[in-house]
Scaffold this motif. Structure first.
Motif, short mmCIF file in Angstrom:
data_model
loop_
_atom_site.label_atom_id
_atom_site.label_comp_id
_atom_site.label_asym_id
_atom_site.label_seq_id
_atom_site.Cartn_x
_atom_site.Cartn_y
_atom_site.Cartn_z
N ASN A 47 0.83 -1.21 0.00
CA ASN A 47 0.00 0.00 0.00
C ASN A 47 0.86 1.26 0.00
OD1 ASN A 47 -2.47 -1.32 -0.08
ND2 ASN A 47 -2.64 -1.44 2.13
N ASP A 48 1.94 1.25 0.80
CA ASP A 48 2.85 2.40 0.82
C ASP A 48 3.46 2.61 -0.56
OD1 ASP A 48 2.29 2.69 3.49
OD2 ASP A 48 4.19 1.81 4.20
N SER A 49 3.87 1.51 -1.20
CA SER A 49 4.47 1.61 -2.53
C SER A 49 3.47 2.14 -3.55
CB SER A 49 4.99 0.24 -2.98
OG SER A 49 6.06 -0.18 -2.16
N LEU A 50 2.23 1.67 -3.47
CA LEU A 50 1.20 2.14 -4.40
C LEU A 50 0.92 3.62 -4.20
CD1 LEU A 50 -1.30 -0.87 -4.38
CD2 LEU A 50 0.23 -0.18 -6.24
N GLU A 51 0.88 4.04 -2.94
CA GLU A 51 0.68 5.47 -2.68
C GLU A 51 1.83 6.30 -3.23
OE1 GLU A 51 0.05 6.06 1.51
OE2 GLU A 51 -1.78 4.85 1.52
N LYS A 52 3.04 5.81 -3.07
CA LYS A 52 4.21 6.52 -3.59
C LYS A 52 4.16 6.58 -5.12
CE LYS A 52 9.23 6.69 -3.19
NZ LYS A 52 10.41 6.10 -2.57
N ILE A 53 3.78 5.47 -5.75
CA ILE A 53 3.67 5.44 -7.22
C ILE A 53 2.62 6.45 -7.67
CG2 ILE A 53 2.83 4.02 -9.14
CD1 ILE A 53 4.27 1.64 -7.79
N ASN A 54 1.47 6.46 -7.01
CA ASN A 54 0.41 7.40 -7.38
C ASN A 54 0.87 8.85 -7.22
OD1 ASN A 54 -1.42 5.40 -8.07
ND2 ASN A 54 -2.31 5.31 -6.02
N ARG A 55 1.58 9.12 -6.12
CA ARG A 55 2.08 10.48 -5.89
C ARG A 55 3.10 10.85 -6.97
NH1 ARG A 55 6.49 11.67 -3.34
NH2 ARG A 55 6.57 9.76 -2.15
N LEU A 56 3.99 9.92 -7.31
CA LEU A 56 5.00 10.20 -8.33
C LEU A 56 4.36 10.38 -9.71
CD1 LEU A 56 7.85 7.76 -7.23
CD2 LEU A 56 7.85 10.26 -7.08
N GLN A 57 3.31 9.61 -9.99
CA GLN A 57 2.62 9.78 -11.26
C GLN A 57 1.97 11.16 -11.33
OE1 GLN A 57 -0.01 6.35 -11.27
NE2 GLN A 57 1.29 5.27 -12.74
N LYS A 58 1.38 11.59 -10.23
CA LYS A 58 0.76 12.92 -10.19
C LYS A 58 1.82 14.01 -10.40
CE LYS A 58 -2.04 15.93 -7.30
NZ LYS A 58 -2.65 16.13 -6.00
N GLU A 59 2.96 13.87 -9.68
CA GLU A 59 4.04 14.84 -9.84
C GLU A 59 4.56 14.82 -11.28
OE1 GLU A 59 7.05 14.03 -6.91
OE2 GLU A 59 5.70 14.45 -5.23
N ASN A 60 4.66 13.65 -11.86
CA ASN A 60 5.13 13.53 -13.24
C ASN A 60 4.18 14.25 -14.21
OD1 ASN A 60 6.90 12.55 -15.24
ND2 ASN A 60 5.52 10.84 -15.68
N MET A 61 2.88 14.07 -14.00
CA MET A 61 1.91 14.75 -14.85
C MET A 61 2.02 16.27 -14.70
SD MET A 61 0.48 12.47 -16.64
CE MET A 61 -0.81 13.41 -17.39
N GLU A 62 2.22 16.73 -13.46
CA GLU A 62 2.39 18.17 -13.23
C GLU A 62 3.65 18.68 -13.93
OE1 GLU A 62 2.40 18.53 -8.98
OE2 GLU A 62 0.23 18.21 -8.81
N LEU A 63 4.72 17.91 -13.89
CA LEU A 63 5.96 18.32 -14.56
C LEU A 63 5.78 18.33 -16.08
CD1 LEU A 63 8.62 16.45 -12.40
CD2 LEU A 63 8.21 18.92 -12.50
#
Length: 124
Positions: free
Chosen positions: A74-90
């Motif tokens: 779950n922690d890894s999935l949350e981190k992946i989701n956060r990184l995907q969001k940051e990636n989309m913002e970038l």
């Protein structure tokens, strides 16, 4: 547990038991065998109890490990989701920068053209 022991009236060699001493010896052997069976039964029950406890401990350990792995997942999935969001913002910011860069290049080209035209007007 009740065991019934039948005492034979003859020895292994087929001869009849004649003396009280032989009967007592045979009875003592039977009692020893009965006690040995009781001991083995008790040991078996103790082993079964120990096996049961160990099985429960293993199940508890497996459940704890599973919960740990689920938590890590779950922690890894949350981190992946956060990184995907940051990636989309970038990516959005990069698109904005590319648009801004294109506008600056267009302005620079326009300024160059105006400068060249101004130079020619001043010369003629």
């Amino acid at each position: 547990m009740l065991y019934i022991v039948l005492l034979p009236r003859e020895r292994e060699d087929g001869q009849a038991l004649k003396t009280q001493e032989e009967l007592i010896r045979y009875r003592n052997d039977a009692n020893e065998a009965e006690n040995h069976v009781k001991d083995l039964t008790m040991m078996n029950e103790q082993l079964m109890t120990k096996i049961s406890r160990m099985s429960e401990q293993i199940a508890e350990q497996d459940e704890a490990e599973m919960n740990t792995l689920k938590s890590q997942l779950n922690d890894s999935l949350e981190k992946i989701n956060r990184l995907q969001k940051e990636n989309m913002e970038l990516i959005d910011k990069l698109d904005d920068l590319e648009d801004h860069n294109k506008a600056l290049q267009d302005n620079l080209s326009s300024l160059k053209a105006k400068t060249i035209i101004g130079l020619f007007k001043g010369t003629f």
